[in-house]
Design an enzyme around this catalytic site. Sequence first.
Site, mmCIF file in Angstrom:
data_model
loop_
_atom_site.group_PDB
_atom_site.id
_atom_site.type_symbol
_atom_site.label_atom_id
_atom_site.label_comp_id
_atom_site.label_asym_id
_atom_site.label_seq_id
_atom_site.Cartn_x
_atom_site.Cartn_y
_atom_site.Cartn_z
ATOM 1 N N GLY A 124 3.904 6.202 1.667
ATOM 2 C CA GLY A 124 3.894 7.122 2.803
ATOM 3 C C GLY A 124 2.748 6.709 3.691
ATOM 4 N N HIS A 125 3.069 6.133 4.837
ATOM 5 C CA HIS A 125 2.031 5.614 5.736
ATOM 6 C C HIS A 125 2.000 6.463 7.000
ATOM 7 C CE1 HIS A 125 2.468 1.432 3.662
ATOM 8 N NE2 HIS A 125 2.042 2.376 2.858
ATOM 9 N N PRO A 138 -1.419 17.276 -4.565
ATOM 10 C CA PRO A 138 -2.852 17.132 -4.260
ATOM 11 C C PRO A 138 -3.368 15.804 -4.816
ATOM 12 C CG PRO A 138 -2.467 18.885 -5.874
ATOM 13 C CD PRO A 138 -1.119 18.402 -5.439
ATOM 14 N N GLN A 177 0.997 0.920 -1.382
ATOM 15 C CA GLN A 177 0.221 1.247 -2.590
ATOM 16 C C GLN A 177 -1.173 0.592 -2.512
ATOM 17 O OE1 GLN A 177 3.799 0.195 -3.293
ATOM 18 N NE2 GLN A 177 4.053 2.325 -2.776
ATOM 19 N N LYS A 233 -3.796 2.673 5.234
ATOM 20 C CA LYS A 233 -3.224 1.369 5.650
ATOM 21 C C LYS A 233 -2.372 1.527 6.908
ATOM 22 C CE LYS A 233 -1.290 1.157 1.601
ATOM 23 N NZ LYS A 233 -1.934 2.307 0.934
ATOM 24 N N ASP A 274 -3.010 5.105 -0.393
ATOM 25 C CA ASP A 274 -3.383 6.129 0.594
ATOM 26 C C ASP A 274 -4.753 5.888 1.217
ATOM 27 O OD1 ASP A 274 -0.968 7.406 0.048
ATOM 28 O OD2 ASP A 274 -1.859 8.598 -1.565
#
Length: 428
Positions: free
Chosen positions: A40-41, A303, A223, A16, A13
């Site tokens: 998740g990008h 979170p 990742q 990227k 996170d």
Amino acid sequence: MAGVIVVGSQWGDEGKGKIIDFLAEKADMVVRFQGGNNAGHTVVVKDQEFRLHLIPSGILYPQTQCVIGNGVVLDPAVLIQEIANLKKRGVSIENLLVSSRAQVLMPYHQKIDELEEDRRGDNKIGTTKRGIGPAYMDKISRVGIRVADLLDRDFFAATLDLVLQDKNELLTKYYNAEPFSYQEILDKYLEYAEEIRPYVTDTSIIVYKALKEGKKVLFEGAQGTLLDIDHGTYPFVTSSHPVAGGAMVGAGIGPTYINRVIGVVKAYTTRVGGGPFPTELLDDLGQQIRERGREYGTTTGRPRRCGWLDTVILRYAVRVNGLSELAITKLDILDEMETIKICTAYRYKGQIIEELPSTLAELAHCEPIYEEWPGWMADITRIQTQEELPLSARNYLRRIEQLTETPINLIAVGPERHKTIILDYIFS
Ligand code: GDP
Ligand code: IMO
Ligand code: MG
């Protein structure tokens, strides 16, 4: 020859997606080489936000070829959904290709991921529960199903029959869970096969040809370095190789085609899931960073744990990835900090150490040693050149370069594509 690898330097996170999207404008190809929809990008263009899980972050440019490489574990349902969502928003998918050698994520992988996390109780890894670990387990155990196998109706039917018998035995006898129906999976996956068939090819050939022709190819890591199965904070890691070396194996090309490796670095540190995190802030300050940085997972909404920048792990990332440069993101999130801390080393049993220890037990006893820097207390989100940045911000960046012995080439000061300061052009 212009192969450029972009990897996460921390625990994922880092931004990227934003950096890849920014660089992809001038690239001919973007290749995902590992992971799956645990990633998740986020890409923000003007007022539009795109959250990509499997499709490379170059997809918003119609001229850029996007490749899902052999190293990825592919959930076909997620891919089909992602394609449909993008099409609905007017994004062309014409340039998407999927490797015939990628592993297919099956429903039992996801189920086993969930059950295994529950079984571990307090020792759970905090996975994304997308089935990624069990899918890679099957790949290494040589009982995985590859995209090419899925497209061969008879072969798939026979392989699924064999594999599912074992999986159902495991589910019912070990986990006390319900078995999966062979016919249901078969029917569903044969439908998926027809939907993804047009995109499937031997992508290694395509990537190789592009590199040989001197095209600009970006390799998009998912990742981050500290989540790497070998080099991360094991066992609190993912099951693939997010480090630069993973790009070779996961795209099917050799290292001689790579000339730059960019490490994406968030201006502070975050982590989702369990595991050690020496600079974690468990107080109000951590909460303040979480809110300002909107640090909630793109994939699971959890979170994110937040803390100061840790240059021990960054130096480690420089070493294990061979980083030639850094792209700093979310510098704007520190805009309101009166003072900013940088971890320069750890104190371990009274000694100062500058290298990341290899065991959890050692890391658990590492206390961060900090330097304090004055904050800039100004809004930097409209700044477009390095010279315009407040002196304190420039000093912070210079100190990161010194401590990592690595130059910074990009600085992101907002989530949108254009909020990026260029110091060195990757592709001219
Ligand atoms: P990735 O997994 O490395 O692609 O990162 P994520 O997309 O999961 O998380 C990064 C988040 O930060 C996303 O919501 C981005 O839109 C956002 N982001 C990226 N760069 C910046 C930046 O420079 N400033 C701000 N404020 N947000 C950013
Ligand atoms: P991107 O590409 C942050 C974390 C999970 C968990 C561990 C193992 O968006 O940076 P897994 O489901 O992979 O078996 O979970 O890895 N994790 C990530 N953390 N960003 C990611 O991806 C992640 N993908 C997995 O939270 O701690
Ligand atoms: Mg992410």
